[in-house]
Design a protein around this motif. Structure first.
Motif, PDB file in Angstrom:
ATOM      1  N   VAL A  15       0.872  -1.167   0.000  1.00 46.59           N
ATOM      2  CA  VAL A  15       0.000   0.000   0.000  1.00 46.59           C
ATOM      3  C   VAL A  15       0.915   1.224   0.000  1.00 46.59           C
ATOM      4  CG1 VAL A  15      -1.908  -1.194   1.142  1.00 46.59           C
ATOM      5  CG2 VAL A  15      -0.233   0.023   2.535  1.00 46.59           C
ATOM      6  N   VAL A  16       0.535   2.244  -0.724  1.00 49.31           N
ATOM      7  CA  VAL A  16       1.393   3.412  -0.913  1.00 49.31           C
ATOM      8  C   VAL A  16       0.646   4.657  -0.449  1.00 49.31           C
ATOM      9  CG1 VAL A  16       2.677   4.782  -2.598  1.00 49.31           C
ATOM     10  CG2 VAL A  16       2.479   2.294  -2.909  1.00 49.31           C
ATOM     11  N   VAL A  17       1.275   5.393   0.475  1.00 50.85           N
ATOM     12  CA  VAL A  17       0.654   6.604   1.006  1.00 50.85           C
ATOM     13  C   VAL A  17       1.613   7.783   0.820  1.00 50.85           C
ATOM     14  CG1 VAL A  17      -0.331   7.718   3.043  1.00 50.85           C
ATOM     15  CG2 VAL A  17      -0.670   5.260   2.681  1.00 50.85           C
ATOM     16  N   GLN A  18       1.123   8.779   0.109  1.00 51.58           N
ATOM     17  CA  GLN A  18       1.873  10.008  -0.110  1.00 51.58           C
ATOM     18  C   GLN A  18       1.594  10.958   1.060  1.00 51.58           C
ATOM     19  OE1 GLN A  18       0.010  13.094  -2.388  1.00 51.58           O
ATOM     20  NE2 GLN A  18       1.637  12.977  -3.928  1.00 51.58           N
ATOM     21  N   VAL A  19       2.658  11.510   1.643  1.00 57.15           N
ATOM     22  CA  VAL A  19       2.540  12.427   2.776  1.00 57.15           C
ATOM     23  C   VAL A  19       3.292  13.711   2.390  1.00 57.15           C
ATOM     24  CG1 VAL A  19       2.811  12.683   5.277  1.00 57.15           C
ATOM     25  CG2 VAL A  19       2.632  10.381   4.281  1.00 57.15           C
ATOM     26  N   PRO A  20       2.649  14.611   1.643  1.00 55.90           N
ATOM     27  CA  PRO A  20       3.351  15.787   1.111  1.00 55.90           C
ATOM     28  C   PRO A  20       4.028  16.648   2.180  1.00 55.90           C
ATOM     29  CG  PRO A  20       1.201  15.563   0.080  1.00 55.90           C
ATOM     30  CD  PRO A  20       1.259  14.567   1.201  1.00 55.90           C
ATOM     31  N   GLY A  21       3.421  16.751   3.358  1.00 55.31           N
ATOM     32  CA  GLY A  21       4.020  17.535   4.435  1.00 55.31           C
ATOM     33  C   GLY A  21       5.041  16.758   5.240  1.00 55.31           C
ATOM     34  N   ALA A  69      13.279  -0.262  -3.853  1.00 54.58           N
ATOM     35  CA  ALA A  69      14.587   0.408  -3.795  1.00 54.58           C
ATOM     36  C   ALA A  69      15.008   0.916  -5.165  1.00 54.58           C
ATOM     37  CB  ALA A  69      15.637  -0.548  -3.229  1.00 54.58           C
ATOM     38  N   THR A  70      14.733   0.142  -6.203  1.00 51.33           N
ATOM     39  CA  THR A  70      15.072   0.554  -7.568  1.00 51.33           C
ATOM     40  C   THR A  70      14.328   1.831  -7.941  1.00 51.33           C
ATOM     41  OG1 THR A  70      15.503  -1.726  -8.239  1.00 51.33           O
ATOM     42  CG2 THR A  70      15.024  -0.152  -9.999  1.00 51.33           C
ATOM     43  N   ILE A  71      13.056   1.877  -7.626  1.00 54.45           N
ATOM     44  CA  ILE A  71      12.241   3.057  -7.941  1.00 54.45           C
ATOM     45  C   ILE A  71      12.727   4.278  -7.167  1.00 54.45           C
ATOM     46  CG2 ILE A  71       9.921   4.067  -7.772  1.00 54.45           C
ATOM     47  CD1 ILE A  71       8.868   1.121  -8.063  1.00 54.45           C
ATOM     48  N   PHE A  72      12.987   4.108  -5.873  1.00 52.42           N
ATOM     49  CA  PHE A  72      13.318   5.240  -5.007  1.00 52.42           C
ATOM     50  C   PHE A  72      14.793   5.614  -5.049  1.00 52.42           C
ATOM     51  CE2 PHE A  72       9.099   4.626  -3.611  1.00 52.42           C
ATOM     52  CZ  PHE A  72       8.694   5.865  -3.139  1.00 52.42           C
ATOM     53  N   ASN A  73      15.580   4.887  -5.801  1.00 57.44           N
ATOM     54  CA  ASN A  73      16.984   5.234  -5.984  1.00 57.44           C
ATOM     55  C   ASN A  73      17.121   6.491  -6.834  1.00 57.44           C
ATOM     56  OD1 ASN A  73      19.763   4.691  -5.594  1.00 57.44           O
ATOM     57  ND2 ASN A  73      19.865   3.857  -7.669  1.00 57.44           N
ATOM     58  N   GLU A  74      16.131   6.742  -7.670  1.00 58.68           N
ATOM     59  CA  GLU A  74      16.132   7.906  -8.563  1.00 58.68           C
ATOM     60  C   GLU A  74      15.326   9.038  -7.932  1.00 58.68           C
ATOM     61  OE1 GLU A  74      17.780   8.024 -11.481  1.00 58.68           O
ATOM     62  OE2 GLU A  74      18.476   5.961 -11.191  1.00 58.68           O
ATOM     63  N   MET A  75      16.003  10.135  -7.567  1.00 60.50           N
ATOM     64  CA  MET A  75      15.300  11.256  -6.924  1.00 60.50           C
ATOM     65  C   MET A  75      14.215  11.836  -7.827  1.00 60.50           C
ATOM     66  SD  MET A  75      15.872  11.637  -3.819  1.00 60.50           S
ATOM     67  CE  MET A  75      14.997  13.173  -3.552  1.00 60.50           C
ATOM     68  N   GLU A  76      14.378  11.736  -9.117  1.00 61.36           N
ATOM     69  CA  GLU A  76      13.353  12.201 -10.055  1.00 61.36           C
ATOM     70  C   GLU A  76      12.040  11.442  -9.823  1.00 61.36           C
ATOM     71  OE1 GLU A  76      12.699  11.558 -14.743  1.00 61.36           O
ATOM     72  OE2 GLU A  76      14.562  12.601 -14.229  1.00 61.36           O
ATOM     73  N   GLU A 125      10.507  12.675  -6.387  1.00 59.24           N
ATOM     74  CA  GLU A 125       9.873  13.991  -6.506  1.00 59.24           C
ATOM     75  C   GLU A 125       8.555  13.907  -7.276  1.00 59.24           C
ATOM     76  OE1 GLU A 125      12.798  16.733  -8.030  1.00 59.24           O
ATOM     77  OE2 GLU A 125      14.173  16.229  -6.401  1.00 59.24           O
ATOM     78  N   GLU A 126       8.550  13.104  -8.334  1.00 56.20           N
ATOM     79  CA  GLU A 126       7.329  12.962  -9.130  1.00 56.20           C
ATOM     80  C   GLU A 126       6.200  12.351  -8.290  1.00 56.20           C
ATOM     81  OE1 GLU A 126       6.047  11.023 -13.407  1.00 56.20           O
ATOM     82  OE2 GLU A 126       8.175  11.226 -12.933  1.00 56.20           O
ATOM     83  N   MET A 127       6.520  11.365  -7.476  1.00 49.15           N
ATOM     84  CA  MET A 127       5.486  10.715  -6.661  1.00 49.15           C
ATOM     85  C   MET A 127       5.045  11.587  -5.493  1.00 49.15           C
ATOM     86  SD  MET A 127       6.380   6.666  -6.782  1.00 49.15           S
ATOM     87  CE  MET A 127       8.111   6.801  -6.391  1.00 49.15           C
ATOM     88  N   VAL A 128       5.981  12.273  -4.853  1.00 46.38           N
ATOM     89  CA  VAL A 128       5.634  13.140  -3.722  1.00 46.38           C
ATOM     90  C   VAL A 128       4.731  14.277  -4.186  1.00 46.38           C
ATOM     91  CG1 VAL A 128       6.574  14.798  -2.054  1.00 46.38           C
ATOM     92  CG2 VAL A 128       7.649  12.557  -2.314  1.00 46.38           C
ATOM     93  N   ASN A 129       4.914  14.730  -5.420  1.00 51.80           N
ATOM     94  CA  ASN A 129       4.129  15.854  -5.946  1.00 51.80           C
ATOM     95  C   ASN A 129       2.935  15.422  -6.789  1.00 51.80           C
ATOM     96  OD1 ASN A 129       5.776  17.978  -4.846  1.00 51.80           O
ATOM     97  ND2 ASN A 129       7.344  17.330  -6.292  1.00 51.80           N
ATOM     98  N   ALA A 130       2.721  14.134  -6.939  1.00 52.98           N
ATOM     99  CA  ALA A 130       1.641  13.627  -7.792  1.00 52.98           C
ATOM    100  C   ALA A 130       0.270  14.071  -7.286  1.00 52.98           C
ATOM    101  CB  ALA A 130       1.694  12.103  -7.854  1.00 52.98           C
ATOM    102  N   LYS A 131      -0.582  14.433  -8.232  1.00 55.60           N
ATOM    103  CA  LYS A 131      -1.966  14.817  -7.927  1.00 55.60           C
ATOM    104  C   LYS A 131      -2.944  13.740  -8.406  1.00 55.60           C
ATOM    105  CE  LYS A 131      -0.761  18.905  -6.400  1.00 55.60           C
ATOM    106  NZ  LYS A 131      -0.180  18.830  -5.079  1.00 55.60           N
ATOM    107  N   ASP A 132      -2.394  12.711  -9.046  1.00 55.08           N
ATOM    108  CA  ASP A 132      -3.205  11.631  -9.597  1.00 55.08           C
ATOM    109  C   ASP A 132      -2.561  10.301  -9.191  1.00 55.08           C
ATOM    110  OD1 ASP A 132      -4.409   9.681 -11.209  1.00 55.08           O
ATOM    111  OD2 ASP A 132      -4.448  10.960 -12.990  1.00 55.08           O
TER     112      ASP A 132
END
Length: 145
Positions: free
Chosen positions: A79-85, A116-123, A126-133
């Motif tokens: 399960v994936v939860v984005q926490v922008p703050g 780990a492979t996905i989160f190794n790339e800061m790009e 950033e894309e996931m932390v800022n995602a609106k969809d």
């Protein structure tokens, strides 16, 4: 059963504490049928032994080794939860993405490696932390996992 279902991606969450974040993702794992309710306490136990903060704004709460005994883990899933703050995971570490995982029959190592492979790339981070969809996050995982 899918490892990640679109409905298991939550955007814009806020938490007052690491415990609250761990309990939230634990309940999501339970509600999705990946684990039994006792898994949540095993996730909290893991945090007392060692923080699941992994760097790059990522925390991956999961159970201690004994969670793999019996039928605590019913199916592998995340399960994936984005926490922008952000949420404080201790020692000055802030998690902006909290991913609860449950791996059956050793699958947790594969799941962790893919994350780990996905989160190794800061790009990607950033894309996931800022995602609106949620589709943005879903596609990051399904392209790799």
């Amino acid at each position: 059963m899918d490892i990640l279902k679109k409905e298991n991606i939550v955007l814009g969450a806020t938490f007052d504490s690491k415990d609250q974040a761990v309990e939230y993702v634990g309940n999501m794992l339970v509600d999705s049928g990946y684990v039994g309710p006792e898994y949540i306490d095993l996730m909290k136990e893991r945090e007392t032994v060692m923080s699941t903060f992994m760097g790059n704004g990522l925390a991956i709460p999961h159970g201690v080794a004994k969670s793999r005994e019996g039928n605590v883990i019913k199916n592998s899933g995340i399960v994936v939860v984005q926490v922008p703050g952000g949420v404080d995971f201790g020692d000055g570490n802030t998690a902006f993405m909290v991913i609860g995982i449950a791996g059956k029959d050793g699958e947790h190592l594969n799941i962790l490696a893919n994350i780990a492979t996905i989160f190794n790339e800061m790009e990607n981070v950033e894309e996931m932390v800022n995602a609106k969809d949620p589709d943005v996050i879903y596609h990051k995982f399904t392209e790799t996992v």
